[in-house]
Design a protein around this motif. Structure first.
Motif, PDB file in Angstrom:
ATOM      1  N   THR A 183       8.581  12.043  -1.481  1.00  0.00           N
ATOM      2  CA  THR A 183       7.314  12.187  -2.210  1.00  0.00           C
ATOM      3  C   THR A 183       6.091  12.070  -1.311  1.00  0.00           C
ATOM      4  O   THR A 183       4.961  12.031  -1.802  1.00  0.00           O
ATOM      5  N   GLY A 184       6.292  11.974   0.013  1.00  0.00           N
ATOM      6  CA  GLY A 184       5.164  11.921   0.924  1.00  0.00           C
ATOM      7  C   GLY A 184       4.379  10.632   0.844  1.00  0.00           C
ATOM      8  O   GLY A 184       3.146  10.638   0.882  1.00  0.00           O
ATOM      9  N   LEU A 185       5.102   9.511   0.735  1.00  0.00           N
ATOM     10  CA  LEU A 185       4.456   8.204   0.675  1.00  0.00           C
ATOM     11  C   LEU A 185       5.073   7.280   1.719  1.00  0.00           C
ATOM     12  O   LEU A 185       6.221   7.472   2.140  1.00  0.00           O
ATOM     13  N   ASN A 193       0.853  -1.181   0.000  1.00  0.00           N
ATOM     14  CA  ASN A 193       0.000   0.000   0.000  1.00  0.00           C
ATOM     15  C   ASN A 193       0.891   1.234   0.000  1.00  0.00           C
ATOM     16  O   ASN A 193       1.758   1.371   0.876  1.00  0.00           O
ATOM     17  N   LEU A 194       0.738   2.109  -0.972  1.00  0.00           N
ATOM     18  CA  LEU A 194       1.467   3.373  -0.991  1.00  0.00           C
ATOM     19  C   LEU A 194       0.569   4.435  -0.367  1.00  0.00           C
ATOM     20  O   LEU A 194      -0.273   5.032  -1.033  1.00  0.00           O
ATOM     21  N   ILE A 195       0.741   4.629   0.918  1.00  0.00           N
ATOM     22  CA  ILE A 195      -0.161   5.493   1.671  1.00  0.00           C
ATOM     23  C   ILE A 195       0.378   6.919   1.649  1.00  0.00           C
ATOM     24  O   ILE A 195       1.537   7.158   2.009  1.00  0.00           O
ATOM     25  N   PRO A 196      -0.439   7.880   1.230  1.00  0.00           N
ATOM     26  CA  PRO A 196       0.022   9.278   1.204  1.00  0.00           C
ATOM     27  C   PRO A 196      -0.014   9.888   2.602  1.00  0.00           C
ATOM     28  O   PRO A 196      -0.799   9.475   3.462  1.00  0.00           O
ATOM     29  N   GLY A 197       0.846  10.855   2.812  1.00  0.00           N
ATOM     30  CA  GLY A 197       0.883  11.532   4.103  1.00  0.00           C
ATOM     31  C   GLY A 197       2.100  12.424   4.205  1.00  0.00           C
ATOM     32  O   GLY A 197       2.687  12.820   3.193  1.00  0.00           O
ATOM     33  N   ASP A 198       2.501  12.704   5.428  1.00  0.00           N
ATOM     34  CA  ASP A 198       3.623  13.612   5.680  1.00  0.00           C
ATOM     35  C   ASP A 198       4.644  12.919   6.587  1.00  0.00           C
ATOM     36  O   ASP A 198       4.272  12.257   7.572  1.00  0.00           O
ATOM     37  N   TRP A 199       5.928  13.132   6.268  1.00  0.00           N
ATOM     38  CA  TRP A 199       7.012  12.670   7.131  1.00  0.00           C
ATOM     39  C   TRP A 199       7.502  13.861   7.950  1.00  0.00           C
ATOM     40  O   TRP A 199       7.953  14.860   7.409  1.00  0.00           O
ATOM     41  N   ARG A 200       7.392  13.734   9.283  1.00  0.00           N
ATOM     42  CA  ARG A 200       7.857  14.806  10.163  1.00  0.00           C
ATOM     43  C   ARG A 200       8.592  14.196  11.351  1.00  0.00           C
ATOM     44  O   ARG A 200       8.061  13.308  12.036  1.00  0.00           O
ATOM     45  N   ASP A 201       9.825  14.657  11.531  1.00  0.00           N
ATOM     46  CA  ASP A 201      10.633  14.197  12.669  1.00  0.00           C
ATOM     47  C   ASP A 201      10.775  12.678  12.688  1.00  0.00           C
ATOM     48  O   ASP A 201      10.717  12.034  13.752  1.00  0.00           O
TER      49      ASP A 201
END
Length: 358
Positions: A278-280, A245-253
């Motif tokens: 790419t936020g995946l 599953n290529l789940i979209p979202g944000d990487w933070r810390d």
């Protein structure tokens, strides 16, 4: 025998079938080449075999250059054997005669094998489980038996390299599983280097020491089955080998916030930089679980019972997510659910991924 491909390019007209292939096949290594139709995997095999000449780059076998843009050593002068998808048995020869043929004609055969050709034929037929079939004709054999003969024939002269071009694709599912085991056993017994082209990712994961994933005439990633499955380098590899599953979202810390959530954060290790950029987040179906409390809310779309496990498709907004669980607490289409990340080793049995949803 080590085989090396350096800077290989192959063009047909204005089309690049292969572009910039660098690959090394170690002595005794089992390498599976996988990819979608048209990715160049069969062209690559034909170049190694000597049926095609590279447009650029070199192929070396055992330290000797066998192919370049201006020359190519013909197949019969390379120390290799080949197994085709179509079996390619001669209809007028018995099983024993099929296996004996390369013992008379292979250029690199050990003289001792040639002197005891009958013994070698018996040995090879026994190895592939056809000891009692030597006098039969191809028309008297099943598909699986024909492919066993083809494998025995290719291995009879003890080649340094065995090339296999989708050898199991024309067989039914039960026979494919059976011959997977046979080929693995033969590889252990003979120690022959194998290059195995297949579109079946399960075959590659089950059999190979190393997998080469191709796409668009290039190598996307090469590594052990565990590396390819657990730590894909690109979205293509993640979705082609297994079904991530290529789940979209944000990487933070260092943590992933799925679907842009501010409350939910997952600590997912070993994610390649391209996904972070790419936020995946690539998650295998067994890395998701149903739970309570904080999580991503969705709705069950489909439920597929698979005997020892259940496969779910979940609607989350405009996206669908695949999830695999054990058999406990089976849900139905239309049920609301909460999805949570489960930090279990990728590839662990889905049966341990029991549902906690109530």
């Amino acid at each position: 025998m080590k085989t090396e491909l350096a800077g290989i390019r192959k063009t047909f007209g204005e089309t690049d079938a292969l572009n910039g292939i660098n690959l090394e096949i170690g002595e005794g290594e089992f390498v599976a080449i996988v990819g979608p139709s048209g990715c160049g995997k069969t062209t690559l095999l034909r170049l190694i075999a000597g049926f095609e000449t590279p447009s650029a780059g070199e192929i070396r076998m055992g330290g000797h250059t066998v192919a370049g843009p201006d020359h190519a050593t013909p197949p019969e002068k390379r120390d290799l054997g080949m197994v085709f998808q179509s079996f390619a048995l001669w209809p007028h020869m018995t099983v024993s005669e099929q296996v004996a043929f390369p013992l008379r004609h292979h250029r690199f055969i050990d003289p001792a094998l040639k002197r005891d050709a009958a013994g070698r034929v018996r040995q090879m037929l026994s190895m592939v489980g056809l000891a009692q079939y030597g006098s039969r004709m191809p028309s008297e054999l099943s598909g699986g038996q024909k492919q066993r003969v083809a494998i025995a024939r290719a291995l009879a002269p003890n080649p340094s390299l065995l090339l296999m071009d989708e050898p199991l694709s024309s067989l039914d599912a039960r026979l494919r599983l059976e011959l997977r085991n046979e080929i693995q056993t033969i590889h252990r017994q003979t120690g022959t280097s194998i290059v195995y082209v297949t579109h079946d990712q399960d075959e590659a994961l089950a059999m190979a020491d190393r997998i080469v994933v191709m796409n668009g005439g290039k190598i996307e990633q090469a590594g052990t089955p565990e590396e390819i499955y657990s730590r894909p380098d690109t979205p293509f590899v993640a979705t082609f080998i297994g079904k991530a599953n290529l789940i979209p979202g944000d990487w933070r810390d260092g943590r992933f916030h799925p679907f842009g959530s501010t409350e939910v954060a997952w600590a997912v290790p070993d994610v390649a930089p391209v996904f972070r950029d790419t936020g995946l987040c690539p998650l295998r179906p067994e890395q998701l679980a149903f739970g309570t409390g904080e999580g991503i809310r969705g709705t069950v779309r489909n439920v597929l019972y698979q005997g020892r496990e259940i496969h779910y498709t979940i609607d989350v907004g405009q996206q669908t997510v695949d999830l695999v669980t054990g058999l406990a607490g089976r849900l139905s289409a239309g049920d609301p659910v909460v999805l949570q990340y489960r930090p279990i080793p990728v590839g662990s049995s889905p049966a341990i991924n029991e549902m906690e949803y109530r």
